[in-house]
Design a protein around this motif. Sequence first.
Motif, PDB file in Angstrom:
ATOM      1  N   ALA A   1       0.987  -0.973  -0.016  1.00 19.38           N
ATOM      2  CA  ALA A   1      -0.165  -0.098  -0.052  1.00 19.38           C
ATOM      3  C   ALA A   1       0.835   0.968   0.034  1.00 19.38           C
ATOM      4  N   SER A   2       2.005   1.229   0.594  1.00 15.65           N
ATOM      5  CA  SER A   2       2.836   2.105   0.994  1.00 15.65           C
ATOM      6  C   SER A   2       3.350   2.644  -0.436  1.00 15.65           C
ATOM      7  N   HIS A   3       3.995   1.296  -1.123  1.00 13.30           N
ATOM      8  CA  HIS A   3       4.513   1.721  -2.292  1.00 13.30           C
ATOM      9  C   HIS A   3       3.520   2.023  -3.526  1.00 13.30           C
ATOM     10  N   GLU A   4       2.318   1.744  -3.730  1.00 15.02           N
ATOM     11  CA  GLU A   4       1.260   2.202  -4.496  1.00 15.02           C
ATOM     12  C   GLU A   4       1.173   3.798  -4.367  1.00 15.02           C
ATOM     13  N   LEU A   5       1.000   4.242  -2.782  1.00 18.52           N
ATOM     14  CA  LEU A   5       0.682   5.663  -2.673  1.00 18.52           C
ATOM     15  C   LEU A   5       1.943   6.296  -2.858  1.00 18.52           C
TER      16      LEU A   5
ATOM     17  N   ARG B   1      -5.312   8.896  -9.072  1.00 23.83           N
ATOM     18  CA  ARG B   1      -5.012   7.227  -9.024  1.00 23.83           C
ATOM     19  C   ARG B   1      -4.954   7.259  -7.250  1.00 23.83           C
ATOM     20  N   MET B   2      -4.566   8.218  -6.500  1.00 23.37           N
ATOM     21  CA  MET B   2      -4.273   8.174  -4.937  1.00 23.37           C
ATOM     22  C   MET B   2      -5.622   7.940  -4.522  1.00 23.37           C
ATOM     23  N   ALA B   3      -6.388   8.769  -4.904  1.00 24.89           N
ATOM     24  CA  ALA B   3      -7.959   8.785  -4.336  1.00 24.89           C
ATOM     25  C   ALA B   3      -8.439   7.300  -4.493  1.00 24.89           C
ATOM     26  N   ARG B   4      -8.264   6.860  -5.972  1.00 28.26           N
ATOM     27  CA  ARG B   4      -8.939   5.626  -5.856  1.00 28.26           C
ATOM     28  C   ARG B   4      -8.302   4.586  -5.146  1.00 28.26           C
ATOM     29  N   LEU B   5      -7.072   4.647  -4.989  1.00 25.74           N
ATOM     30  CA  LEU B   5      -6.422   3.723  -4.053  1.00 25.74           C
ATOM     31  C   LEU B   5      -6.983   3.675  -2.564  1.00 25.74           C
ATOM     32  N   ILE B   6      -6.995   5.022  -2.186  1.00 28.07           N
ATOM     33  CA  ILE B   6      -7.506   5.373  -0.802  1.00 28.07           C
ATOM     34  C   ILE B   6      -8.714   4.710  -0.499  1.00 28.07           C
ATOM     35  N   ASP B   7      -9.779   5.094  -1.569  1.00 31.21           N
ATOM     36  CA  ASP B   7     -11.007   4.409  -1.461  1.00 31.21           C
ATOM     37  C   ASP B   7     -11.353   3.069  -1.328  1.00 31.21           C
TER      38      ASP B   7
ATOM     39  N   LEU C   1      -8.754   1.030  -0.419  1.00 29.20           N
ATOM     40  CA  LEU C   1      -8.191   0.621   0.951  1.00 29.20           C
ATOM     41  C   LEU C   1      -9.104   0.696   2.130  1.00 29.20           C
ATOM     42  N   LEU C   2      -9.905   1.871   2.030  1.00 36.10           N
ATOM     43  CA  LEU C   2     -11.072   1.897   2.894  1.00 36.10           C
ATOM     44  C   LEU C   2     -12.157   0.966   2.973  1.00 36.10           C
ATOM     45  N   SER C   3     -12.501   0.581   1.609  1.00 29.69           N
ATOM     46  CA  SER C   3     -13.542  -0.441   1.415  1.00 29.69           C
ATOM     47  C   SER C   3     -13.308  -1.604   2.028  1.00 29.69           C
ATOM     48  N   LEU C   4     -11.761  -2.157   1.518  1.00 33.59           N
ATOM     49  CA  LEU C   4     -11.238  -3.190   2.414  1.00 33.59           C
ATOM     50  C   LEU C   4     -11.180  -3.515   3.745  1.00 33.59           C
ATOM     51  N   SER C   5     -10.746  -2.193   4.357  1.00 27.80           N
ATOM     52  CA  SER C   5     -10.769  -2.172   5.749  1.00 27.80           C
ATOM     53  C   SER C   5     -12.002  -2.165   6.555  1.00 27.80           C
ATOM     54  N   ARG C   6     -13.103  -1.628   5.847  1.00 28.91           N
ATOM     55  CA  ARG C   6     -14.579  -1.538   6.448  1.00 28.91           C
ATOM     56  C   ARG C   6     -14.836  -3.084   6.284  1.00 28.91           C
ATOM     57  N   LEU C   7     -14.846  -3.786   5.227  1.00 24.44           N
ATOM     58  CA  LEU C   7     -15.172  -5.003   4.880  1.00 24.44           C
ATOM     59  C   LEU C   7     -14.517  -5.880   5.906  1.00 24.44           C
ATOM     60  N   GLU C   8     -13.359  -5.727   6.227  1.00 24.17           N
ATOM     61  CA  GLU C   8     -12.435  -6.597   7.059  1.00 24.17           C
ATOM     62  C   GLU C   8     -12.888  -6.487   8.546  1.00 24.17           C
ATOM     63  N   MET C   9     -13.485  -5.189   8.709  1.00 22.35           N
ATOM     64  CA  MET C   9     -13.654  -4.894  10.157  1.00 22.35           C
ATOM     65  C   MET C   9     -15.287  -5.826  10.697  1.00 22.35           C
ATOM     66  N   LYS C  10     -15.988  -5.930   9.675  1.00 20.54           N
ATOM     67  CA  LYS C  10     -17.245  -6.777  10.048  1.00 20.54           C
ATOM     68  C   LYS C  10     -17.395  -7.878   9.111  1.00 20.54           C
ATOM     69  N   PRO C  11     -16.303  -8.857   9.265  1.00 21.36           N
ATOM     70  CA  PRO C  11     -16.334 -10.259   8.450  1.00 21.36           C
ATOM     71  C   PRO C  11     -17.407 -11.080   8.981  1.00 21.36           C
ATOM     72  N   HIS C  12     -18.003 -11.061  10.068  1.00 21.30           N
ATOM     73  CA  HIS C  12     -19.047 -12.028  10.455  1.00 21.30           C
ATOM     74  C   HIS C  12     -20.253 -11.435  10.548  1.00 21.30           C
ATOM     75  N   VAL C  13     -20.266 -10.160  10.285  1.00 17.52           N
ATOM     76  CA  VAL C  13     -21.775  -9.574  10.418  1.00 17.52           C
ATOM     77  C   VAL C  13     -22.397  -9.956   9.124  1.00 17.52           C
TER      78      VAL C  13
ATOM     79  N   ALA D   1      -2.241   1.537 -16.680  1.00 17.48           N
ATOM     80  CA  ALA D   1      -2.797   2.331 -17.698  1.00 17.48           C
ATOM     81  C   ALA D   1      -4.381   2.257 -17.638  1.00 17.48           C
ATOM     82  N   GLN D   2      -5.106   1.341 -16.947  1.00 19.58           N
ATOM     83  CA  GLN D   2      -6.331   1.244 -17.013  1.00 19.58           C
ATOM     84  C   GLN D   2      -6.987   1.631 -15.720  1.00 19.58           C
ATOM     85  N   LYS D   3      -6.184   2.498 -14.881  1.00 24.50           N
ATOM     86  CA  LYS D   3      -6.547   3.009 -13.716  1.00 24.50           C
ATOM     87  C   LYS D   3      -6.925   2.055 -12.753  1.00 24.50           C
ATOM     88  N   GLY D   4      -6.239   0.898 -12.693  1.00 24.05           N
ATOM     89  CA  GLY D   4      -6.344  -0.348 -11.735  1.00 24.05           C
ATOM     90  C   GLY D   4      -5.790   0.039 -10.451  1.00 24.05           C
TER      91      GLY D   4
END
Length: 425
Positions: free
Chosen positions: A205-209, A247-253, A255-267, A384-387
């Motif tokens: 993540a640090s490298h990507e940012l 690109r940075m904004a997409r990455l942060i979005d 990362l936040l999605s992933l972290s939100r999902l990881e915070m509630k894996p059993h809900v 190139a595809q904004k991935g």
Amino acid sequence: MSETGTQTRAKRTARIGAGRLYQNRWMLAAAIVAVLVVHFLGSTSQWVTAAAVLALVLFALVAPRTPAAKRMADAAARVERSPLDRLSGEKLAAAVADPLIIFDRDGAVVHANAAAQRAFGAIRPEVPLLLMFRAPEMQALIEGALAGGNGPQGADYIERVPFERVYRVTAYAVERGTGLFVLAFRDQSEARRIDRMRADFIANASHELRTPLASIAGFVETLRGPARNDANARDQFLQIMQNQTGRMARLIDDLLSLSRLEMKPHVKPGGRVDLRQTVESVIASLAPLAADTGVVVDREFGEGSFEVEGDRDELFQVFQNLLENACKYGQSGGRVIVSMRHSMEGGEPEIEATVRDFGPGIPAEHIPRVTERFYRVDLETSRAQKGTGLGLSIVKHILSRHNGRLSIKSELGEGTAFSVHLPAR
Ligand code: ADP
């Protein structure tokens, strides 16, 4: 001190007396009954009987245990011992889930529990431990325990056969006098794997940012220096800087999605979602991308309703990622088909929604890894595809929260099909 000492002595004497009285109680009772019988038969006076009973009690207080009393006391002690006292070391070791080896003061195995047998192969009694575990850290640990090191000692030990496992091993003497020692293994492999994954994730993540940040910093410098008065260069560089912040904004979005999902894996998400409607909105929202990439999106929806239990926004994100990828990476095929059908593939009624493109496909060796975070088949194409390299890992997380799964089929040169399987409502 003397007063307390006298009190302590008196207490000890009283305790010993009571103990003896208790141990000899059956003999004493029998003797008293005998004296009373003689008294009631009229052959002794009241005073003689009282003196005899008193003498018997005094005798019981000072007399050592008779063999019979001793036998009875032993039997009683056997009955009164706690269940823990009756538990054998072997049974206790068998109840421990971690590998455990008991060895003697010669370093020879006395007993190895079932977990140890599973982890290190058949371990016969009397095998010298130092021959079994030749790693220097294990030799030092075992030798340290045998030499009577103070307290439990520990070492990290890596067993490589049949596959790599990392153990935290402790060795300690069971109890002075038994001459036995215990070697206890705790499997740390899973904890280590999670630690490594976390460290990799932070590094990635640090490298990507850092990459877009470095690029922005570079252009700012150029704009303040050599390109200060170059209007064309300024426009061009500002455009690049804008792309990089995007690109940075997409990455942060992501990362936040992933972290939100990881915070509630059993809900478990509980709403009712019409998958057909959700996919239709995704197709509509991606119409500009489809037009830009020259991709035609076709629908092949089966009959009936396609309702699932879940979170609409999360399922929207699943199909948005899949359709976006199909348009971006499958662009050369010019066509994407979104299909939906009922199926019993997993044994239970499920809905299978597939996004199929006719692009270059994914080489077989990459397929198992494309859902890993930051994994890309081709880094340059993804950039190139904004991935961000996080899309499919978000998809996988969301589906597992929904009791669903993702399957991927791909043929090189033919295209790729990503199928979402969700339990039907
Ligand atoms: P990204 O943000 O890079 O698109 P994803 O997690 O969505 O990240 O996808 C991971 C990688 O899988 C992509 O970089 C790409 O190499 C590959 N991939 C995903 N979808 C497709 C597809 N439809 N066709 C070919 N390759 C794909």
